[in-house]
Design a protein around this motif. Structure first.
Motif, PDB file in Angstrom:
ATOM      1  N   SER A  18       0.818  -1.213   0.000  1.00 39.15           N
ATOM      2  CA  SER A  18       0.000   0.000   0.000  1.00 39.15           C
ATOM      3  C   SER A  18       0.850   1.261   0.000  1.00 39.15           C
ATOM      4  O   SER A  18       0.364   2.331   0.313  1.00 39.15           O
ATOM      5  CB  SER A  18      -0.959  -0.013   1.188  1.00 39.15           C
ATOM      6  N   TYR A  19       2.114   1.142  -0.383  1.00 37.74           N
ATOM      7  CA  TYR A  19       3.020   2.289  -0.412  1.00 37.74           C
ATOM      8  C   TYR A  19       3.536   2.504  -1.828  1.00 37.74           C
ATOM      9  O   TYR A  19       3.540   1.597  -2.644  1.00 37.74           O
ATOM     10  CB  TYR A  19       4.179   2.068   0.565  1.00 37.74           C
ATOM     11  N   ARG A  20       4.015   3.702  -2.093  1.00 37.99           N
ATOM     12  CA  ARG A  20       4.495   4.035  -3.434  1.00 37.99           C
ATOM     13  C   ARG A  20       5.885   3.477  -3.734  1.00 37.99           C
ATOM     14  O   ARG A  20       6.339   3.525  -4.857  1.00 37.99           O
ATOM     15  CB  ARG A  20       4.517   5.551  -3.615  1.00 37.99           C
ATOM     16  N   ALA A  21       6.544   2.961  -2.742  1.00 37.02           N
ATOM     17  CA  ALA A  21       7.872   2.388  -2.941  1.00 37.02           C
ATOM     18  C   ALA A  21       7.755   1.053  -3.677  1.00 37.02           C
ATOM     19  O   ALA A  21       6.878   0.244  -3.391  1.00 37.02           O
ATOM     20  CB  ALA A  21       8.562   2.183  -1.597  1.00 37.02           C
ATOM     21  N   ASN A  22       8.641   0.834  -4.625  1.00 35.56           N
ATOM     22  CA  ASN A  22       8.683  -0.427  -5.346  1.00 35.56           C
ATOM     23  C   ASN A  22       9.315  -1.474  -4.436  1.00 35.56           C
ATOM     24  O   ASN A  22      10.427  -1.315  -3.965  1.00 35.56           O
ATOM     25  CB  ASN A  22       9.499  -0.275  -6.632  1.00 35.56           C
ATOM     26  N   LYS A  23       8.577  -2.542  -4.157  1.00 31.93           N
ATOM     27  CA  LYS A  23       9.049  -3.583  -3.251  1.00 31.93           C
ATOM     28  C   LYS A  23       9.076  -4.918  -3.986  1.00 31.93           C
ATOM     29  O   LYS A  23       8.103  -5.319  -4.596  1.00 31.93           O
ATOM     30  CB  LYS A  23       8.119  -3.693  -2.045  1.00 31.93           C
ATOM     31  N   GLU A  24      10.207  -5.582  -3.910  1.00 33.03           N
ATOM     32  CA  GLU A  24      10.345  -6.923  -4.465  1.00 33.03           C
ATOM     33  C   GLU A  24      10.066  -7.940  -3.365  1.00 33.03           C
ATOM     34  O   GLU A  24      10.406  -7.710  -2.208  1.00 33.03           O
ATOM     35  CB  GLU A  24      11.744  -7.121  -5.029  1.00 33.03           C
ATOM     36  N   TYR A  25       9.472  -9.065  -3.741  1.00 35.07           N
ATOM     37  CA  TYR A  25       9.091 -10.058  -2.749  1.00 35.07           C
ATOM     38  C   TYR A  25       9.191 -11.458  -3.329  1.00 35.07           C
ATOM     39  O   TYR A  25       9.322 -11.644  -4.539  1.00 35.07           O
ATOM     40  CB  TYR A  25       7.662  -9.800  -2.254  1.00 35.07           C
ATOM     41  N   ALA A  26       9.108 -12.429  -2.435  1.00 36.59           N
ATOM     42  CA  ALA A  26       9.019 -13.834  -2.815  1.00 36.59           C
ATOM     43  C   ALA A  26       7.933 -14.479  -1.954  1.00 36.59           C
ATOM     44  O   ALA A  26       7.878 -14.250  -0.751  1.00 36.59           O
ATOM     45  CB  ALA A  26      10.352 -14.539  -2.601  1.00 36.59           C
ATOM     46  N   VAL A  27       7.069 -15.262  -2.587  1.00 38.24           N
ATOM     47  CA  VAL A  27       6.055 -16.035  -1.876  1.00 38.24           C
ATOM     48  C   VAL A  27       6.638 -17.429  -1.657  1.00 38.24           C
ATOM     49  O   VAL A  27       7.060 -18.091  -2.609  1.00 38.24           O
ATOM     50  CB  VAL A  27       4.736 -16.114  -2.674  1.00 38.24           C
ATOM     51  N   LEU A  28       6.660 -17.855  -0.401  1.00 39.03           N
ATOM     52  CA  LEU A  28       7.277 -19.122  -0.028  1.00 39.03           C
ATOM     53  C   LEU A  28       6.230 -20.108   0.468  1.00 39.03           C
ATOM     54  O   LEU A  28       5.300 -19.729   1.178  1.00 39.03           O
ATOM     55  CB  LEU A  28       8.306 -18.903   1.085  1.00 39.03           C
ATOM     56  N   LEU A  29       6.398 -21.357   0.088  1.00 37.24           N
ATOM     57  CA  LEU A  29       5.603 -22.455   0.628  1.00 37.24           C
ATOM     58  C   LEU A  29       6.524 -23.227   1.562  1.00 37.24           C
ATOM     59  O   LEU A  29       7.580 -23.704   1.146  1.00 37.24           O
ATOM     60  CB  LEU A  29       5.092 -23.366  -0.488  1.00 37.24           C
ATOM     61  N   VAL A  30       6.123 -23.340   2.812  1.00 38.09           N
ATOM     62  CA  VAL A  30       6.936 -24.033   3.813  1.00 38.09           C
ATOM     63  C   VAL A  30       6.199 -25.301   4.212  1.00 38.09           C
ATOM     64  O   VAL A  30       5.049 -25.249   4.660  1.00 38.09           O
ATOM     65  CB  VAL A  30       7.167 -23.136   5.050  1.00 38.09           C
TER      66      VAL A  30
END
Length: 148
Positions: free
Chosen positions: A66-78
């Motif tokens: 919900s912020y204007r900053a570009n954020k990289e992420y990874a979705v993990l299955l544990v």
């Protein structure tokens, strides 16, 4: 009378000099603590949000920025067991878990299901995990890949 005024003025000047000397040693310590607190507050304030629900037999995994900053992420299955030979359906496309990057944690197996970047938006993944052993415990995690 004049001697008393001169004595009070000298006393006031001495107190001011003493306060200046004392604060010269205190400001670097306080400045360091304030910068550390501000950095942590800003990093915590702009965190990505992971929203999970299960509707219609699917695990809905939603990543929200919900912020204007570009954020990289990874979705993990544990998972608690090695599930390399199992199949997973993500957004109506079937994959074998063997095809995803995997790392072993202490008593857990972590599969990187998706990596992406978001700016002021959200992205959803409709996931169906087709496990042969239905008692296998699993959960999803979100890893922020943006470092600043």
């Amino acid at each position: 009378m004049i001697n008393k005024m001169i004595r009070n003025t000298i006393l006031e000047i001495a107190i001011v000099i003493l306060l200046v000397i004392i604060t010269m040693f205190i400001w670097p310590i306080l400045n360091k603590n304030m910068n550390y607190s501000l950095t942590n507050a800003l990093a915590h304030e702009s965190e990505l949000e992971l929203i999970l629900n299960n509707v219609g037999g699917y695990d809905n995994v939603i990543v929200n920025n919900s912020y204007r900053a570009n954020k990289e992420y990874a979705v993990l299955l544990v998972t608690e067991k090695n599930c390399d030979n199992e199949y997973i359906t993500i957004n109506n496309q079937a994959y074998q878990l063997l095809d995803f990057p995997k790392e072993a944690r202490k008593d857990e197996y972590v599969y990187v299901l998706a990596t992406d970047a978001l700016t002021s938006s959200r992205k959803g993944y409709k996931i169906r995990l087709n496990l042969a052993n239905k008692k296998t415990k699993y959960h999803y995690e979100l890893k922020d890949l943006t470092y600043f």
